[in-house]
Write a protein that holds these residues in place. Structure first.
Motif, short mmCIF file in Angstrom:
data_model
loop_
_atom_site.label_atom_id
_atom_site.label_comp_id
_atom_site.label_asym_id
_atom_site.label_seq_id
_atom_site.Cartn_x
_atom_site.Cartn_y
_atom_site.Cartn_z
N GLY A 195 -13.94 -8.61 7.60
CA GLY A 195 -12.76 -8.26 8.37
C GLY A 195 -12.34 -6.83 8.10
N ASP A 196 -11.59 -6.27 9.03
CA ASP A 196 -11.06 -4.92 8.88
C ASP A 196 -9.72 -4.91 8.14
OD1 ASP A 196 -13.17 -3.67 10.19
OD2 ASP A 196 -12.27 -3.96 12.16
N TYR A 197 -9.20 -6.09 7.79
CA TYR A 197 -7.95 -6.16 7.04
C TYR A 197 -7.80 -7.54 6.43
CZ TYR A 197 -6.64 -7.97 11.68
OH TYR A 197 -6.62 -8.64 12.87
N ILE A 198 -6.97 -7.62 5.40
CA ILE A 198 -6.48 -8.87 4.84
C ILE A 198 -4.96 -8.77 4.81
CG2 ILE A 198 -8.57 -9.33 3.49
CD1 ILE A 198 -7.20 -8.27 1.03
N ARG A 199 -4.26 -9.82 4.38
CA ARG A 199 -2.79 -9.79 4.45
C ARG A 199 -2.20 -10.23 3.12
NH1 ARG A 199 0.61 -10.10 9.15
NH2 ARG A 199 2.69 -9.40 8.50
N LEU A 200 -1.16 -9.53 2.69
CA LEU A 200 -0.36 -9.90 1.53
C LEU A 200 1.10 -9.75 1.93
CD1 LEU A 200 -0.35 -10.58 -1.58
CD2 LEU A 200 -0.17 -8.10 -1.97
#
Length: 466
Positions: free
Chosen positions: A400-405
């Protein structure tokens, strides 16, 4: 003492899943933190035209699929997708790239609304527009004249407005207004980049209404051969003290050097866009977070090339500002061969940094927590580590081009995608699987609990309690 749990999100009913469920996102209902929604490149199991979201009502312990996102295809549930709950009232918002349009090489951004986590109806399309890329959604609720309204931000790279493509769509009444629900396009890039800005545009919203946007302003973009683009870029932060709903949105922060709108955090950074680490492409890594107890304290993270254009890999940088983004520190943290930074700050002022790092032919997903910008050793968790060449990538992005926190109060919540081989060595902090998995033989199993299933990419949820 803090506790940490990690959960493989794939439900038991999808034990036979073999898809590349990459590029995850996450939303937690601030009023009811047991209500959690996650997303990924997951197709509808029945091959329908509505893509699924993952839903948990017990704080992430168990998950089900609910197919409510329009524009899905049998092989790719949706294109890029980002989700956020309003801070009051329970409404869920999403920004997507319609997967059906992508089959025709069309970037079609849609902004969606659902009344809440219990709704099984298809999400309502509020806005549909061609050319924007990588929507990223942040929602909040604010009281105006005694009425609580949902203010929703959808940051995106609006390629229909080149070369100044960094943009944010804003609505100050998204909960109840009929489509297009008051959304207004705002161009946050005020300089003139070379062709376009970078794909990621990110938002940080303070509970009292101050909102920041950050983007990568491409200053020089040249052909690097094949799909690779050699890019020199500046990291820029803009701010709006009126929540982005006044007469001149995102123009409250001017550069100390040239007085242009948008303060440059770093200049002349270099990236080889679409180069590789392992099976993952590089380029476009960016994150921002504001301290919920102090709107003046903001952090930014990005990645750029090690050793400039002749180098290899990627280096992650984190910097902070204590004066509303006007001046910035030098790097307070760097990580070599890392991508997908995600930042969040809890109500204790504790900063979380999550990232994915490539080394020794493995991808590792790491969470670091610091109260003093790494002046002392951080609390560090290796959430996941697994061979980078398994499974074979079916498409890009691989992870993926991003993850989330994100945070709710003192707690941290996050999501990442990775190799789903059931091996305790891959999860130093432990893990819980819903799908059938044999951790002795390191084998995924189908619904019959006998038939072997090859490794693939799954989304994983984690929750660090205070």
């Amino acid at each position: 003492m803090p506790t940490l749990k990690i959960v493989n999100i794939t439900p038991v009913a999808l034990s036979g899943n073999r898809t590349q469920d990459a590029e995850p996102d996450l939303a937690v209902n601030p009023e009811h933190p047991n209500e959690v929604v996650a997303t990924a490149f997951t197709p509808d199991p029945m091959g329908g035209s509505l893509a699924p979201i993952y839903v948990s009502t017990d704080g992430g312990d168990t998950w089900i699929l609910r197919s409510i996102v329009p524009g899905g295809t049998p092989t790719l549930g949706t294109g890029d997708i980002s989700v956020s709950f309003a801070s009051e009232g329970g409404a869920l918002y999403a920004g997507i790239l319609n997967a059906k349009a992508s089959l025709q090489d069309i970037l079609r951004m849609q902004i969606l609304r659902s009344p809440g986590i219990s709704s099984t109806a298809p999400m309502e399309v509020l806005v549909s527009r061609d050319r924007p890329d990588q929507p990223a959604v942040v929602a909040g609720s604010f009281e105006t004249d005694g009425v609580t309204r949902d203010r929703v931000y959808v940051a995106n790279n609006d390629l229909g407005r080149a070369p100044r493509t960094a943009a944010v769509d804003v609505s100050d009444g998204a909960r109840t207004a009929a489509p297009p629900a008051g959304f207004v396009r705002n161009r946050v890039e005020q300089r003139t980049p070379d062709g376009q800005d970078g794909p990621p545009v990110r938002i940080a919203l303070h509970p009292e209404g101050t909102v920041y946007a950050t983007f990568e302003s491409w200053q020089n973009a040249t052909d690097g051969g094949g799909d690779i683009v050699n890019v020199t870029f500046d990291v820029v932060v803009t701010r709006d003290d009126s929540g982005g709903v006044g007469a001149n949105p995102f123009q409250d922060l001017k550069d100390a050097d040239d007085s242009a709108i948008g303060q440059r955090v770093a200049t002349g950074r270099v990236e080889k866009f679409n180069a590789f680490m392992g099976q993952e492409r590089l380029g476009g890594d960016l994150a921002i977070a504001v301290d919920p107890t102090d709107a003046a304290r903001v952090r930014v993270a990005w990645c750029d090339r090690v050793g400039a254009s002749a180098g290899v890999g990627c280096i992650l940088h984190v910097r902070h500002s204590t004066d509303f983004g006007q001046t910035w520190s030098d790097d307070v943290r760097t990580v070599t061969n890392a991508k997908n930074p995600a930042l969040a700050v809890n109500t204790d002022g504790l900063l979380g940094l999550a990232y994915q790092q490539f080394g020794q032919e493995q991808w590792a997903t790491v969470l670091e927590l610091t109260a003093d910008d790494w002046q002392t050793p951080p609390e560090r968790h290796v959430l996941h580590q697994a061979p980078a060449n398994v499974p074979t990538a079916r498409f890009l992005p691989f992870l993926g081009d991003y993850i989330r926190l994100l945070t709710v109060g003192r707690d941290f919540y996050g999501v990442f995608s990775g190799n789903n081989t059931p091996d305790h060595a891959n999860f130093p902090e432990g893990v819980t699987y819903q799908r059938h998995a044999d951790f002795v033989s390191h084998q995924l199993l189908d619904l019959d609990n006998v038939t072997r299933v090859p490794p693939s990419i799954d989304p994983f949820f984690y929750h660090r309690t205070a």
